[in-house]
Scaffold this motif. Structure first.
Motif: not given
Length: 63
Positions: A33-49
């Motif tokens: 879950a922390a990795w998914r949060l970090a991914r969205v923090m670094r790449h906000p365009d992937e939030l919808l995915y």
């Protein structure tokens, strides 16, 4: 190959940020879950995915 190892190889900066987030909230959040949060923090365009198919709510019930 395990997902954790693959994530470290493909995106080490996100994995490092996830490790920092996870170490602060170890009892409240899993590393995944922390990795998914970090991914969205670094790449906000992937939030919808993430919102559409990668929730950490648990398995979906089969009908």
């Amino acid at each position: 190959m395990k997902t954790v190892v693959l994530r470290w190889l493909l995106d080490p900066l996100t994995s490092l940020l996830a490790l920092r987030l996870w170490s602060r909230e170890r009892d409240r959040r899993s590393y995944d879950a922390a990795w998914r949060l970090a991914r969205v923090m670094r790449h906000p365009d992937e939030l919808l995915y993430r919102v559409r198919g990668h929730r950490s709510d648990g398995p979906k019930d089969a009908r």
